[in-house]
Design an enzyme around this catalytic site. Sequence first.
Site, short mmCIF file in Angstrom:
data_model
loop_
_atom_site.label_atom_id
_atom_site.label_comp_id
_atom_site.label_asym_id
_atom_site.label_seq_id
_atom_site.Cartn_x
_atom_site.Cartn_y
_atom_site.Cartn_z
N CYS A 295 2.76 11.38 -4.07
CA CYS A 295 3.64 11.78 -5.18
C CYS A 295 3.15 13.10 -5.79
O CYS A 295 3.31 14.14 -5.21
CB CYS A 295 3.77 10.65 -6.19
N HIS B 176 5.33 6.18 -3.26
CA HIS B 176 4.05 5.48 -3.46
C HIS B 176 3.89 4.39 -2.40
O HIS B 176 4.26 3.24 -2.63
CB HIS B 176 4.01 4.84 -4.84
N GLU C 132 1.32 2.81 -1.60
CA GLU C 132 0.35 1.77 -1.99
C GLU C 132 1.01 0.50 -2.51
O GLU C 132 0.44 -0.58 -2.41
CB GLU C 132 -0.64 2.32 -3.03
N1 GLN Z 1 4.69 14.02 -12.30
C1 GLN Z 1 5.35 14.05 -11.04
C2 GLN Z 1 6.84 13.80 -11.17
O1 GLN Z 1 7.30 13.28 -12.15
C3 GLN Z 1 4.72 13.07 -10.08
C4 GLN Z 1 4.89 11.65 -10.49
C5 GLN Z 1 4.00 10.70 -9.74
O2 GLN Z 1 3.04 11.11 -9.13
N2 GLN Z 1 4.31 9.43 -9.79
O3 GLN Z 1 7.59 14.09 -10.27
#
Ligand code: GLN
Length: 546
Positions: A380, A516, A518
């Site tokens: 992410c 994600h 995970e």
């Molecule tokens: N801050 C980034 C976004 O909002 C990444 C978010 C995250 O890593 N979950 O896109």
Amino acid sequence: MSKYIFITGGVVSALGKGIAASAIGALLEAKGLRVSLQKLDPYINVDPGTLSPFEHGEVYVTDDGCETDLDLGHYERFTTLRTSIYSNYTSGKIYNNVITKERRGDYLGNTVQVVPHITDEIKSAIKSAVTPTTDVLIVEIGGTVGDIESLPFLEAIRQFRYDVGKENVLYVHLTLVPYVKTAGELKTKPTQHSVKELREIGIQPDILLCRSEQLLPIEMKKKIAIHCNTDVDAVISAVDVETVYEVPLQYKAEGLDRVIDKRLFLNDKEPDLSIWREVVNKIKYPEKVTTIALVGKYVGLKDAYKSLMEALTHGGIANNTRVNLHWVDAEEIEKRGADRFLSEVDGILIPGGFGSRGIEGKIEAVKYARIKKIPFFGICLGMQCAVIEISRNLCNLSANSVEFEPNTEHPVIYLMESWYDYRTGKIERRTINSHKGGTMRLGAYPCVLKESTKAYEAYKEKLIFERHRHRFEFNNKYREILTKKGLIISGVSPDDQLVEIIELQDHPWFVGCQFHPEFKSRPTDPHPLFRAFIAASLKAQRTLFH
Ligand code: GLN
């Protein structure tokens, strides 16, 4: 008809109710039963999405896009369940529903009260987690008995036994039996008090799970049973174990499955726990070791990265490897350079995150992994940092994400105003309040993988579904210039509008994903990307001794 197991906690918090609920789930699944799990949280926040990870640990995301308590992660890791909107309710959500009904006039002018309106709402929330195939629903009540906030939940579960019959409901109480060193004794008093408190509100626990440092001797169990009005075989020692995945085995050794059977009239099948035995053996007796640096912001608070740490362990299980984590504060890299912290690790992982703190340090870490050819996994925010690094240092662009620099010359990561939501079949619009605001893309989205890429090699399938929680996206305007310099776009949404996975040419393993992974990893079924990342780190191992 489903059976219900309610799990409450006493004496102190953090005894591991989530693990206890999950391990009971694993034990029942091992008997061939179909289980569902649910968490009822007494706090007032309508959902945990806005809670600080510092205070509440990780925000776990379900397939259907709910931001929930991290215990749901345990539920999914210990069982085959996929949680949903029905798996987590807070007091705030319950009250919100009741107030909405009241405003709508559903209560026909009646006085709206905690009993019966709030308790009825809680009871229907509990039933919402049961499907036609559920044999047993395990419900964990957050907080500790005696908290003001948990009272309506406890009242609701008390009533529940009357509603569905006592042969269908089991109350399990998780408590602490401390060892007092100076006296050289295990102490039962806190447990007695906590059970007394439960009985005062009308709940007689059927089973006591006693957390302790050592196994309770039979005399101790008898003493607890007499004082707490339970059977001796229902007093279970829940001793500390080396890995949480050992808990189902430990419960079995204590005969917990038989006590549950007896009370709920389930089946008398012996649980087959061989997969758990295998998982535990792989964790306890690994053949190899690898060291992974985790470059993040909340390095002081491990709960903020709960699923991630578990997924790394699972990647280790898949490779017969112990994964040592080396926590690196991204701000320290900014101050002292990457080499000092990353020169001896086998792999570098940058997890998800929000806000600009430590960003430049993370970008430094990406650069280090890219140049030194150290396996790199960006999740992410980690992928977004990789895109920024490649744009700046390979494409010579003065690039950034608009999250950190709203007026950046090259917004390689930006706020996409709308996208296709395959679940609703509609174009989803982001409500943008300010440069930082905007609705998040949440939950599982499909992603199509390109063949002959690291991602495809790992998944070995073309269409995958992974969970998202972010606002910002890869800016398609930069696809061409970045791919010319070695970026590979290995995963995209089926309409090709959203970049979901990126890689780098001429690198042993450099993968960034916008989702994600995970959240979907299990010890019994390690996630393909974590499996591949750990395999690559082993292969690239530069340090001989650990
Ligand atoms: N801050 C980034 C976004 O909002 C990444 C978010 C995250 O890593 N979950 O896109």
